[in-house]
Design a protein around this motif. Structure first.
Motif, PDB file in Angstrom:
ATOM      1  N   LEU A 253      60.225  98.264  72.310  1.00  0.00           N
ATOM      2  CA  LEU A 253      59.860  99.625  71.919  1.00  0.00           C
ATOM      3  C   LEU A 253      59.808 100.546  73.136  1.00  0.00           C
ATOM      4  N   ILE A 254      59.287 100.046  74.249  1.00  0.00           N
ATOM      5  CA  ILE A 254      59.238 100.849  75.477  1.00  0.00           C
ATOM      6  C   ILE A 254      60.649 101.127  75.988  1.00  0.00           C
ATOM      7  N   LEU A 255      61.494 100.102  75.996  1.00  0.00           N
ATOM      8  CA  LEU A 255      62.887 100.291  76.432  1.00  0.00           C
ATOM      9  C   LEU A 255      63.616 101.270  75.518  1.00  0.00           C
ATOM     10  N   SER A 256      63.360 101.178  74.230  1.00  0.00           N
ATOM     11  CA  SER A 256      63.991 102.093  73.282  1.00  0.00           C
ATOM     12  C   SER A 256      63.555 103.530  73.541  1.00  0.00           C
ATOM     13  N   ALA A 257      62.278 103.717  73.842  1.00  0.00           N
ATOM     14  CA  ALA A 257      61.768 105.058  74.141  1.00  0.00           C
ATOM     15  C   ALA A 257      62.420 105.620  75.396  1.00  0.00           C
ATOM     16  N   ILE A 258      62.539 104.800  76.424  1.00  0.00           N
ATOM     17  CA  ILE A 258      63.169 105.249  77.670  1.00  0.00           C
ATOM     18  C   ILE A 258      64.634 105.577  77.442  1.00  0.00           C
ATOM     19  N   GLN A 259      65.313 104.716  76.682  1.00  0.00           N
ATOM     20  CA  GLN A 259      66.734 104.972  76.388  1.00  0.00           C
ATOM     21  C   GLN A 259      66.915 106.284  75.639  1.00  0.00           C
ATOM     22  N   ASN A 260      66.077 106.526  74.621  1.00  0.00           N
ATOM     23  CA  ASN A 260      66.158 107.783  73.874  1.00  0.00           C
ATOM     24  C   ASN A 260      65.993 108.979  74.799  1.00  0.00           C
ATOM     25  N   SER A 261      65.001 108.908  75.668  1.00  0.00           N
ATOM     26  CA  SER A 261      64.704 110.042  76.531  1.00  0.00           C
ATOM     27  C   SER A 261      65.825 110.307  77.525  1.00  0.00           C
ATOM     28  N   VAL A 262      66.364 109.253  78.113  1.00  0.00           N
ATOM     29  CA  VAL A 262      67.435 109.431  79.099  1.00  0.00           C
ATOM     30  C   VAL A 262      68.683 110.018  78.441  1.00  0.00           C
ATOM     31  N   VAL A 263      69.087 109.449  77.317  1.00  0.00           N
ATOM     32  CA  VAL A 263      70.300 109.923  76.644  1.00  0.00           C
ATOM     33  C   VAL A 263      70.149 111.377  76.208  1.00  0.00           C
ATOM     34  N   GLU A 264      69.055 111.686  75.544  1.00  0.00           N
ATOM     35  CA  GLU A 264      68.896 113.033  75.001  1.00  0.00           C
ATOM     36  C   GLU A 264      68.752 114.090  76.085  1.00  0.00           C
ATOM     37  N   GLU A 265      67.905 113.817  77.070  1.00  0.00           N
ATOM     38  CA  GLU A 265      67.649 114.858  78.066  1.00  0.00           C
ATOM     39  C   GLU A 265      68.805 115.032  79.046  1.00  0.00           C
ATOM     40  N   VAL A 266      69.453 113.937  79.423  1.00  0.00           N
ATOM     41  CA  VAL A 266      70.583 114.066  80.336  1.00  0.00           C
ATOM     42  C   VAL A 266      71.755 114.776  79.664  1.00  0.00           C
ATOM     43  N   ILE A 267      72.035 114.415  78.406  1.00  0.00           N
ATOM     44  CA  ILE A 267      73.233 114.952  77.746  1.00  0.00           C
ATOM     45  C   ILE A 267      72.961 116.289  77.063  1.00  0.00           C
ATOM     46  N   VAL A 268      71.981 116.330  76.165  1.00  0.00           N
ATOM     47  CA  VAL A 268      71.765 117.530  75.350  1.00  0.00           C
ATOM     48  C   VAL A 268      71.070 118.640  76.127  1.00  0.00           C
ATOM     49  N   LEU A 269      70.335 118.272  77.155  1.00  0.00           N
ATOM     50  CA  LEU A 269      69.646 119.285  77.945  1.00  0.00           C
ATOM     51  C   LEU A 269      70.433 119.619  79.209  1.00  0.00           C
ATOM     52  N   ALA A 270      70.404 118.732  80.195  1.00  0.00           N
ATOM     53  CA  ALA A 270      70.925 119.074  81.519  1.00  0.00           C
ATOM     54  C   ALA A 270      72.447 119.193  81.560  1.00  0.00           C
ATOM     55  N   TYR A 271      73.155 118.187  81.071  1.00  0.00           N
ATOM     56  CA  TYR A 271      74.624 118.215  81.133  1.00  0.00           C
ATOM     57  C   TYR A 271      75.189 119.356  80.293  1.00  0.00           C
ATOM     58  N   LEU A 272      74.685 119.493  79.058  1.00  0.00           N
ATOM     59  CA  LEU A 272      75.222 120.536  78.184  1.00  0.00           C
ATOM     60  C   LEU A 272      74.981 121.922  78.764  1.00  0.00           C
ATOM     61  N   LEU A 273      73.794 122.172  79.286  1.00  0.00           N
ATOM     62  CA  LEU A 273      73.520 123.487  79.864  1.00  0.00           C
ATOM     63  C   LEU A 273      74.409 123.756  81.074  1.00  0.00           C
ATOM     64  N   ARG A 274      74.643 122.733  81.891  1.00  0.00           N
ATOM     65  CA  ARG A 274      75.517 122.904  83.054  1.00  0.00           C
ATOM     66  C   ARG A 274      76.927 123.290  82.617  1.00  0.00           C
ATOM     67  N   ARG A 275      77.444 122.592  81.626  1.00  0.00           N
ATOM     68  CA  ARG A 275      78.798 122.887  81.171  1.00  0.00           C
ATOM     69  C   ARG A 275      78.877 124.252  80.485  1.00  0.00           C
ATOM     70  N   LEU A 276      77.891 124.601  79.686  1.00  0.00           N
ATOM     71  CA  LEU A 276      77.926 125.907  79.020  1.00  0.00           C
ATOM     72  C   LEU A 276      77.800 127.042  80.034  1.00  0.00           C
ATOM     73  N   ASP A 277      77.013 126.832  81.083  1.00  0.00           N
ATOM     74  CA  ASP A 277      76.943 127.832  82.159  1.00  0.00           C
ATOM     75  C   ASP A 277      78.313 127.998  82.818  1.00  0.00           C
ATOM     76  N   GLN A 278      78.985 126.870  83.065  1.00  0.00           N
ATOM     77  CA  GLN A 278      80.304 126.921  83.694  1.00  0.00           C
ATOM     78  C   GLN A 278      81.342 127.564  82.787  1.00  0.00           C
ATOM     79  N   LEU A 279      81.118 127.491  81.477  1.00  0.00           N
ATOM     80  CA  LEU A 279      82.038 128.098  80.515  1.00  0.00           C
ATOM     81  C   LEU A 279      81.721 129.573  80.267  1.00  0.00           C
ATOM     82  N   GLY A 280      80.673 130.071  80.911  1.00  0.00           N
ATOM     83  CA  GLY A 280      80.362 131.488  80.807  1.00  0.00           C
ATOM     84  C   GLY A 280      79.456 131.878  79.659  1.00  0.00           C
TER      85      GLY A 280
END
Length: 273
Positions: free
Chosen positions: A169-196
């Motif tokens: 359960l702890i590993l699942s929680a960490i996996q959820n947080s890493v996937v969601e925040e890295v991709i949907v938050l940080a990576y997506l915002l970086r790419r959308l900023d670069q796209l204007g």
């Protein structure tokens, strides 16, 4: 043979294509769509189909259950553990892909998003504060949404009582947080900023996407996570680091999974199927 030097192999010359600004934007746009299609964008479509199924099923939403961590092999704990670990590990592959793409871009991998160990105490402190603020409000919103019939009964865990239950359960929680925040938050915002994209448009895109892959929980899950997405985007913009938000998300899920495992069926206010 005549005209051919013995032992000499002709190597093709490398071809480098210089992309203009529009070509670079098209490349980034395609890359972003592919990353989302391999990860949480696909989860959003899956959640929509699941929600339609729940809406068209006889009975109200609160009479149906959405299980987050269930058994893959009931009655076979070692096989179940193998499937659990495989699911956690395979879900992290898109994060590795993002790290690779950022490195090819010339950035220092995930460090450019603030996902590293350079400020562990600061990230932990900020993450605890965010989790404390969102956790209590989120629980109240879920209970209210379910009581109003807008949400399914969320079952954070339905694993067998075996020795590996809490670690998984702890590993699942960490996996959820890493996937969601890295991709949907940080990576997506970086790419959308670069796209204007404008900051408000990027905020809306990230928040709506976050809500979309929680739609399987019901309207309450969609709205609650969309609001959480807005808060996380604002915090990320302010701090410039995704680390604190990964910590916050992991703590929220660990408390939700572990709390349900300990309290389900023992307190009257916690809904169970």
């Amino acid at each position: 043979m005549a005209g051919r030097e013995s032992g000499v192999r002709a190597e093709p010359e490398p071809v480098f294509v210089q992309l203009g600004e529009e070509g670079r934007r098209d490349l980034l746009r395609t890359e972003t769509l592919l990353v989302l299609a391999l990860s949480l964008g696909a989860s959003g479509v899956s959640a929509l189909i699941s929600f339609i199924g729940s809406l068209t099923k006889p009975g109200g939403l609160k009479d149906q259950a959405a299980t987050l961590n269930g058994s893959y092999a009931p009655g076979r704990p070692w096989l179940d553990l193998a499937w659990q670990l495989f699911g956690i590990a395979s879900a992290l592959v898109p994060v590795l892909l993002v790290a690779h793409l950022l490195t090819r871009e010339g950035a220092p991998g995930l460090r450019v998003l603030g996902f590293d160990l350079t400020r562990p105490l600061q990230d932990l402190g900020r993450g605890v504060l965010v989790a404390a603020g969102i956790g209590s409000a989120g629980l109240a919103f879920y209970l209210g949404s379910r009581a109003a019939g807008f949400n399914l009964t969320v079952v954070p865990e339905a694993l067998p009582d075996v020795w590996w239950k809490l670690p998984v359960l702890i590993l699942s929680a960490i996996q959820n947080s890493v996937v969601e925040e890295v991709i949907v938050l940080a990576y997506l915002l970086r790419r959308l900023d670069q796209l204007g994209w404008s900051p408000m448009a990027s905020l809306a895109a990230s928040a709506v996407l976050r809500g979309s892959y929680h739609l399987y929980q019901g309207i309450g899950g969609f709205i609650g996570n969309m609001v959480m997405g807005v808060v996380f985007v604002l915090a990320y913009r302010r701090w410039g680091r995704v680390g604190p938000l990964v910590v916050a998300h992991a703590l929220l899920d660990i408390v939700a999974f572990g709390g349900y495992a300990l309290l389900a069926g023992k307190v009257g206010w916690l809904p169970t199927p």
